[in-house]
Design a protein around this motif. Structure first.
Motif, PDB file in Angstrom:
ATOM      1  N   ALA A 191       5.050   3.309   7.473  1.00  0.00           N
ATOM      2  CA  ALA A 191       5.277   2.277   7.084  1.00  0.00           C
ATOM      3  C   ALA A 191       4.113   1.166   7.431  1.00  0.00           C
ATOM      4  CB  ALA A 191       6.666   1.470   7.365  1.00  0.00           C
ATOM      5  N   TYR A 247       0.303   2.677   5.682  1.00  0.00           N
ATOM      6  CA  TYR A 247       0.372   1.565   4.397  1.00  0.00           C
ATOM      7  C   TYR A 247      -0.919   1.157   4.447  1.00  0.00           C
ATOM      8  CZ  TYR A 247       1.749  -2.633   1.938  1.00  0.00           C
ATOM      9  OH  TYR A 247       1.749  -3.585   1.079  1.00  0.00           O
ATOM     10  N   ASN A 248      -1.376   0.714   5.863  1.00  0.00           N
ATOM     11  CA  ASN A 248      -2.752  -0.086   6.151  1.00  0.00           C
ATOM     12  C   ASN A 248      -4.075   0.757   6.062  1.00  0.00           C
ATOM     13  OD1 ASN A 248      -1.152  -2.347   6.565  1.00  0.00           O
ATOM     14  ND2 ASN A 248      -0.824  -1.629   8.984  1.00  0.00           N
ATOM     15  N   LYS A 308       5.874  -1.591   5.708  1.00  0.00           N
ATOM     16  CA  LYS A 308       6.263  -1.380   4.222  1.00  0.00           C
ATOM     17  C   LYS A 308       5.915  -0.233   3.690  1.00  0.00           C
ATOM     18  CE  LYS A 308       5.350  -5.741   1.714  1.00  0.00           C
ATOM     19  NZ  LYS A 308       4.574  -6.759   2.624  1.00  0.00           N
ATOM     20  N   PRO A 330       4.283   2.626   1.448  1.00  0.00           N
ATOM     21  CA  PRO A 330       3.102   2.781   0.436  1.00  0.00           C
ATOM     22  C   PRO A 330       4.008   2.650  -0.972  1.00  0.00           C
ATOM     23  CG  PRO A 330       2.836   4.274   2.012  1.00  0.00           C
ATOM     24  CD  PRO A 330       4.264   3.787   2.309  1.00  0.00           C
ATOM     25  N   ASP A 331       3.152   2.006  -1.961  1.00  0.00           N
ATOM     26  CA  ASP A 331       3.617   2.069  -3.300  1.00  0.00           C
ATOM     27  C   ASP A 331       4.087   3.403  -4.245  1.00  0.00           C
ATOM     28  OD1 ASP A 331       3.844  -0.720  -3.298  1.00  0.00           O
ATOM     29  OD2 ASP A 331       1.836  -0.841  -3.657  1.00  0.00           O
TER      30      ASP A 331
END
Lengths: 309, 316
Positions: A78, A82-83, A138, A140-141
């Motif tokens: 997350a 994500y980054n 978050k 990842p999509d």
């Protein structure tokens, strides 16, 4: 005369059917695409963690750190994944490598896996909290997209569980590697005398466990969409119970991947079932214990007959 | 040198004391020699609870591979809740409360063994499932009430003589009793025999079932004792009071040198390991480590200790 050994293999499936039927009976609205999807969605990460545990149990060890590990994978994914996907993948690979190293350490020094993984559970949890002191991050999509994928007619969790179960089943039960791995649990000395490397077998089983632990963490993150270090603390117990419910034994390399997945599904369903029953919250956890005991008692009855026959 | 090595290899518990001493030395070196005594006194006081349940867990683990009691935390909670509720802060009801709490623990022990023996459930899962039921019983019986312990119990649990906690002395007696039980009685010898080879013990005429039954009941009773004393110490029972003892009870047994494969108990090691675990947390606190760093280091140090102490020697 019923074939006892067949009955034994069928028992996990029968238990699942009974819990499923009971759930449908208590709450008929769950008997739908949407209902099943909702009830079983968390079964996917639990099933993956159970498979991870199963690899460890195959070689007569026990992993008490899989829950915090799944939580850590969620936290890493997350934030780092994500980054910066490249660094994220690298970190996840490093985590899997850690599992392999632990397997080697346990084998070379002949250590009790319970204690080593107990210590590891503190380490995983601590690192996870370091990365993410409070719930957040978050997903990842692409991960969210995979986990919310909708198959026609059959809910995604069921398809996923069947695929996971079958793939691992073929790999562990029908391949020569699987035979050696289970042999390492059944009779390590015989295997070593036959010229196989016990070290390498153990390391590969630990690597596989790490890999499935990572998959479990990723799939859980895809569902929750944000991470929490403590989110999977209970997975350690779920995964052990799932393997045993699925017909596995703690020693002797006697495991069943399909059974383990079914055991995980049963546990996930039992949770929903108890909520539908509307029993007092005081007894929720107790009822879970009772279900475990009943299923295992059934198995005892079957295997008892097996030995007599 | 060889003699020393031979003497050490027969006493696996030495390592836990060595580790405890090293950690203590590191701590007082850091503080410049201050508070060494106070730290030891506090360690004794907090370690006693872990020692009580560690002794029970040790007996269970010694009865053979796969045997472990995961219901200890739930039993501690149940016993604490029952004791506090029955005593109801009245000194006159102290004894009834103790008896009621121990009776509840006894039932848990019987239930555990019943699951293991009659239903043939592996001990890990059996005690895990029963712990769920026990915890639910404690929750529904306790109903979140926080009742203070009767004054004499609280005093007993917190009193010190010459800086040494009275509870520690009480647990020392308990430890000696268990050590004698293990080395001098039929029960103790059969625990080791069953742990080394259950079938051989059975063929040799040991009553395996009775041994295992007594062991699980003893473990539950010791958890019960811990629950009572701990509620006295911390001013009442709480539903999460047993939580930390799940990992701690197993860790002290193994760090203390008891064989995980069964058949070889190490009673003094429980003391060394429990004190080591507490001193470790104290040391990291003194070094100013945050809770998270402490968690990671605790885990790593447990692993390092077990790696150094070495695993099981190949038997047979």
């Amino acid at each position: 005369m019923i074939n006892r050994s067949l009955l034994r293999q069928a028992l996990p499936f029968l238990s699942l059917a009974v819990v499923l039927a009971a759930t449908f009976y208590v709450q008929p609205r769950t008997m739908s695409y949407f209902g099943l999807n909702l009830m079983l969605q968390y079964a996917v990460p639990i099933a993956l963690a159970t498979i991870a545990q199963m690899f460890i149990i195959t070689v007569n060890d026990l992993d008490l750190s899989i829950g915090p590990f799944v939580g850590l994978v969620g936290c890493v994914s997350a934030t780092l994944l994500y980054n910066d996907p490249f660094l994220g993948v690298l970190a996840l690979l490093a985590l899997i490598a850690c599992y392999g190293a632990v397997g080697a350490l346990i084998h070379l020094r002949n250590l009790p896996s319970i204690v080593v993984t107990l210590g590891l559970s503190f380490v995983w949890l601590g690192i996870a909290v370091l990365i993410l002191p409070s719930p957040g991050g978050k997903a990842p999509d692409w991960l969210k997209a995979i986990m919310s994928f909708q198959f026609p007619y059959v809910p995604f969790p069921i398809v996923a569980a069947v695929v996971i179960g079958l793939v691992v089943h073929v790999a562990l039960m029908n391949s020569s590697f699987g035979v050696i791995a289970r042999g390492a649990g059944g009779n390590p000395k015989a295997l070593a005398r036959a010229g196989w490397s016990l070290l390498w077998t153990k390391v590969s089983m630990y690597l596989l466990a790490g890999f499935f632990g990572v998959l479990s963490g990723l799939s859980l993150l895809g569902l929750t969409t944000s991470a929490d270090a403590h989110v999977a603390d209970r997975y350690t117990l779920y995964s052990i119970a799932g393997v045993i419910l699925g017909g596995g034994e703690f020693v002797g390399g006697r495991v069943s991947p399909l059974g383990a997945v079914v055991g995980a599904l049963t546990l996930a369903l039992a949770g929903s079932f108890l909520i539908f029953l509307k029993i007092s919250p005081d007894w929720q956890i107790g009822a879970q214990g009772a279900i475990l005991i009943i299923v295992l008692a059934l198995r005892a009855a079957v295997t008892y007959g097996e030995k007599r026959a | 040198m060889k003699n020393l090595a031979a003497a050490l290899s027969g006493k696996p518990w030495i390592w836990s004391f060595v580790a405890a001493a090293l950690v203590w030395l590191a701590t007082i070196t850091y503080t410049g020699g201050q508070g060494g005594g106070a730290i030891l006194s506090a360690a004794l006081s907090f370690a006693t609870f872990t020692i009580i349940v560690g002794l029970g867990q040790m007996l269970v683990i010694t009865t053979g591979p796969g045997n472990v009691d995961l219901s200890i935390p739930a039993t501690i909670t149940l016993s604490g809740v029952v004791a506090m509720k029955v005593m109801d802060t009245e000194t006159s009801r102290l004894l009834i409360g103790v008896v009621a709490a121990l009776a509840a623990s006894f039932v848990v022990g019987c239930f555990n063994f019943g699951l293991i023996r009659l239903l043939r459930i592996p001990p890990i899962i059996a005690t895990l499932s029963s712990s769920f039921l026990v915890l639910s019983t404690a929750i529904s019986y306790g109903r979140g009430l926080r009742i203070k312990p009767p004054p004499p119990l609280a005093e007993f649990a917190t009193m010190r003589m010459l800086g040494i906690p009275v509870v520690a002395l009480f647990v020392l007696l308990l430890t000696i009793a268990i050590a004698v039980l293990l080395s001098r009685t039929l029960y103790g010898r059969s625990v080791s025999a069953v742990g080394q080879n259950m079938r051989a013990a059975w063929l040799a005429g040991f009553n395996v079932d009775r041994t295992r039954f007594s062991t699980y009941v003893l473990s539950a009773l010791l958890a019960g004792v811990c629950g009572i004393v701990l509620s006295g110490f911390s001013g009442g029972a709480a539903l999460n009071m047993g939580e930390e003892f799940l990992l701690a009870s197993i860790a002290v047994v193994v760090i203390g040198g008891t064989s995980v494969a069964g058949g070889r108990a190490s009673v003094p090691g429980i003391w060394g390991a429990a004190i080591f675990m507490y001193l470790l947390v104290t040391m990291l606190n003194t070094f100013g480590a945050s809770a998270v760093i402490r968690l990671v280091l605790t885990g790593l140090i447990i692993i390092v200790v077990i790696v150094i102490a070495g695993g099981e020697k190949e038997q047979r």
